[in-house]
Design a protein around this motif. Structure first.
Motif, PDB file in Angstrom:
ATOM      1  N   SER A  61      -0.858   7.525 -10.051  1.00  0.00           N
ATOM      2  CA  SER A  61       0.398   8.213  -9.746  1.00  0.00           C
ATOM      3  C   SER A  61       1.315   7.245  -9.006  1.00  0.00           C
ATOM      4  CB  SER A  61       0.143   9.447  -8.881  1.00  0.00           C
ATOM      5  OG  SER A  61      -0.352   9.053  -7.604  1.00  0.00           O
ATOM      6  N   VAL A  62       2.597   7.594  -8.945  1.00  0.00           N
ATOM      7  CA  VAL A  62       3.543   6.803  -8.164  1.00  0.00           C
ATOM      8  C   VAL A  62       3.192   6.899  -6.680  1.00  0.00           C
ATOM      9  CG1 VAL A  62       5.973   6.570  -7.509  1.00  0.00           C
ATOM     10  CG2 VAL A  62       5.365   7.046  -9.892  1.00  0.00           C
ATOM     11  N   ALA A  63       2.717   8.058  -6.255  1.00  0.00           N
ATOM     12  CA  ALA A  63       2.345   8.242  -4.852  1.00  0.00           C
ATOM     13  C   ALA A  63       1.189   7.323  -4.464  1.00  0.00           C
ATOM     14  CB  ALA A  63       1.967   9.694  -4.595  1.00  0.00           C
ATOM     15  N   GLU A  64       0.203   7.170  -5.357  1.00  0.00           N
ATOM     16  CA  GLU A  64      -0.910   6.267  -5.064  1.00  0.00           C
ATOM     17  C   GLU A  64      -0.403   4.845  -4.891  1.00  0.00           C
ATOM     18  OE1 GLU A  64      -5.109   4.601  -6.967  1.00  0.00           O
ATOM     19  OE2 GLU A  64      -3.392   5.096  -8.250  1.00  0.00           O
ATOM     20  N   ARG A  65       0.500   4.431  -5.765  1.00  0.00           N
ATOM     21  CA  ARG A  65       1.075   3.092  -5.661  1.00  0.00           C
ATOM     22  C   ARG A  65       1.740   2.896  -4.303  1.00  0.00           C
ATOM     23  NH1 ARG A  65       6.240   1.341  -6.122  1.00  0.00           N
ATOM     24  NH2 ARG A  65       6.550  -0.850  -6.730  1.00  0.00           N
ATOM     25  N   GLU A  66       2.557   3.849  -3.902  1.00  0.00           N
ATOM     26  CA  GLU A  66       3.277   3.719  -2.638  1.00  0.00           C
ATOM     27  C   GLU A  66       2.322   3.674  -1.450  1.00  0.00           C
ATOM     28  OE1 GLU A  66       5.966   6.990  -2.678  1.00  0.00           O
ATOM     29  OE2 GLU A  66       7.350   6.045  -4.098  1.00  0.00           O
ATOM     30  N   GLU A  67       1.293   4.508  -1.498  1.00  0.00           N
ATOM     31  CA  GLU A  67       0.332   4.569  -0.394  1.00  0.00           C
ATOM     32  C   GLU A  67      -0.424   3.244  -0.241  1.00  0.00           C
ATOM     33  OE1 GLU A  67      -3.825   6.933   0.670  1.00  0.00           O
ATOM     34  OE2 GLU A  67      -2.408   7.812  -0.751  1.00  0.00           O
ATOM     35  N   LYS A  68      -0.912   2.714  -1.350  1.00  0.00           N
ATOM     36  CA  LYS A  68      -1.708   1.488  -1.273  1.00  0.00           C
ATOM     37  C   LYS A  68      -0.845   0.266  -0.988  1.00  0.00           C
ATOM     38  CE  LYS A  68      -5.692   3.108  -3.871  1.00  0.00           C
ATOM     39  NZ  LYS A  68      -6.584   2.943  -5.044  1.00  0.00           N
ATOM     40  N   ARG A  69       0.378   0.260  -1.502  1.00  0.00           N
ATOM     41  CA  ARG A  69       1.257  -0.863  -1.192  1.00  0.00           C
ATOM     42  C   ARG A  69       1.648  -0.845   0.298  1.00  0.00           C
ATOM     43  NH1 ARG A  69       3.399  -4.133  -4.853  1.00  0.00           N
ATOM     44  NH2 ARG A  69       5.175  -4.528  -3.480  1.00  0.00           N
ATOM     45  N   ALA A  70       1.831   0.344   0.846  1.00  0.00           N
ATOM     46  CA  ALA A  70       2.156   0.443   2.263  1.00  0.00           C
ATOM     47  C   ALA A  70       1.006  -0.067   3.127  1.00  0.00           C
ATOM     48  CB  ALA A  70       2.497   1.882   2.625  1.00  0.00           C
ATOM     49  N   ALA A  71      -0.229   0.308   2.758  1.00  0.00           N
ATOM     50  CA  ALA A  71      -1.400  -0.152   3.512  1.00  0.00           C
ATOM     51  C   ALA A  71      -1.540  -1.667   3.420  1.00  0.00           C
ATOM     52  CB  ALA A  71      -2.654   0.539   2.986  1.00  0.00           C
ATOM     53  N   MET A  72      -1.322  -2.208   2.241  1.00  0.00           N
ATOM     54  CA  MET A  72      -1.432  -3.662   2.065  1.00  0.00           C
ATOM     55  C   MET A  72      -0.367  -4.388   2.876  1.00  0.00           C
ATOM     56  SD  MET A  72      -1.308  -5.905  -1.448  1.00  0.00           S
ATOM     57  CE  MET A  72       0.458  -5.602  -1.687  1.00  0.00           C
ATOM     58  N   GLY A  73       0.832  -3.802   2.936  1.00  0.00           N
ATOM     59  CA  GLY A  73       1.910  -4.441   3.678  1.00  0.00           C
ATOM     60  C   GLY A  73       1.613  -4.616   5.153  1.00  0.00           C
ATOM     61  N   LYS A  74       0.684  -3.813   5.697  1.00  0.00           N
ATOM     62  CA  LYS A  74       0.304  -3.905   7.109  1.00  0.00           C
ATOM     63  C   LYS A  74      -0.862  -4.854   7.343  1.00  0.00           C
ATOM     64  CE  LYS A  74       1.724   0.907   7.859  1.00  0.00           C
ATOM     65  NZ  LYS A  74       1.260   2.286   8.199  1.00  0.00           N
ATOM     66  N   ASP A  75      -1.456  -5.332   6.275  1.00  0.00           N
ATOM     67  CA  ASP A  75      -2.635  -6.196   6.377  1.00  0.00           C
ATOM     68  C   ASP A  75      -2.200  -7.600   6.807  1.00  0.00           C
ATOM     69  OD1 ASP A  75      -4.821  -7.930   5.794  1.00  0.00           O
ATOM     70  OD2 ASP A  75      -5.581  -6.518   4.306  1.00  0.00           O
TER      71      ASP A  75
END
Length: 218
Positions: A61-75
C-alpha cells in the motif's frame, strides 16, 4: 492483490554512475533491506538516456511505503549514506504505479536476464481502462508467447497519468531483436497493433541492465 510500485529514476553526471552504484550497493541498499524494502530491480541504462539508475520498489500500500520510508529516514546509517551523496545527482524523479490485474504473467521463456526492455506507453486521456482490457483480451497471449519473460506490467497511480509501464527480460540484445522480429511478423500481433496504437499518444523505451548486487524479480 494489487501491488504498488515506486519507480525511481536518478540521473548522474557523466562518468559518475559506476562509483555511485558501487557505494549504494555497499552502504545504501543494506539499510533499505533492513527496513523491509522489496526491490523488484535495480538497473542502469545501456540504451536510451544514459547515466541513469532505475530502481523499482514494491509495496502492499502507499501507507506502507510512507511508514517504512519514514522509519528509514530516522536511521543514522541511512542519514550517513545520504550525507555522503550531496551533489551526487543531477536529477531525481519518481512515480507510483499499480500492477495490472493479470500481473504477474506466466513466463514462457524464463532464463538468465542480461538486458531488460523498459517500455513506457502514453495512453490517450480517458482510454487507459480500454487499453488494458484490449491488451489482456487480445494482445497479452500473443506478446507473452513470443517474448515470454515479463517482469512488470503497471499503470499510473500517483504522478504523471495515463501511462503503462511494462518490462521484458532477455538473455541478450540479440535475443530481444530475434523475439521481437518474430512477434512483429505475426499477423495476429499486427491486427492487435492496429487497435492498440489508436489508443496511444506516444511510446518510449530504454534498454537497461541489472546491477550486480541484486537480481530482478517479476
Amino acid at each position: 492483490m494489487t501491488m504498488f510500485v515506486d519507480v525511481r529514476i536518478y540521473s548522474l553526471p557523466p562518468g559518475a554512475l559506476p562509483g555511485y552504484v558501487a557505494r549504494y550497493a555497499k552502504e545504501g541498499f543494506p539499510v533499505q533491506q533492513k527496513h523491509g524494502f522489496n526491490c523488484l530491480g535495480y538497473y542502469t541504462t545501456e540504451v536510451g538516456v544514459l547515466n541513469r539508475s532505475i530502481h523499482l520498489w514494491a509495496w502492499d500500500s502507499v501507507a506502507e511505503r510512507e511508514e517504512k520510508r519514514a522509519a528509514m529516514g530516522k536511521d543514522p546509517a541511512w542519514q550517513a549514506y545520504i550525507g555522503g551523496n550531496k551533489d551526487a545527482l543531477v536529477a531525481q524523479e519518481n512515480k507510483i504505479l499499480v500492477s495490472a490485474p493479470f500481473y504477474p504473467m506466466k513466463n514462457t521463456n524464463p532464463g538468465p536476464i542480461g538486458v531488460v526492455d523498459f517500455r513506457t506507453y502514453h495512453v490517450k486521456h480517458g482510454r487507459l481502462p480500454e487499453f488494458v482490457k484490449l491488451y489482456q483480451e487480445e494482445g497479452m497471449a500473443i506478446q507473452n508467447g513470443h517474448l515470454g519473460h515479463n517482469i512488470g506490467w503497471f499503470t499510473s497511480h500517483i504522478g504523471m497519468q495515463n501511462q503503462v509501464l511494462h518490462l521484458w527480460a532477455y538473455p541478450s540484445v540479440e535475443e530481444r531483436a530475434k523475439r521481437r522480429a518474430a512477434m512483429v511478423a505475426d499477423p495476429a500481433w499486427q491486427a492487435y497493433g492496429k487497435k492498440s496504437s489508436a489508443l496511444l499518444t506516444s511510446m518510449e523505451n530504454a534498454l537497461i541492465v541489472p546491477a550486480g548486487f541484486t537480481q530482478p524479480k517479476g
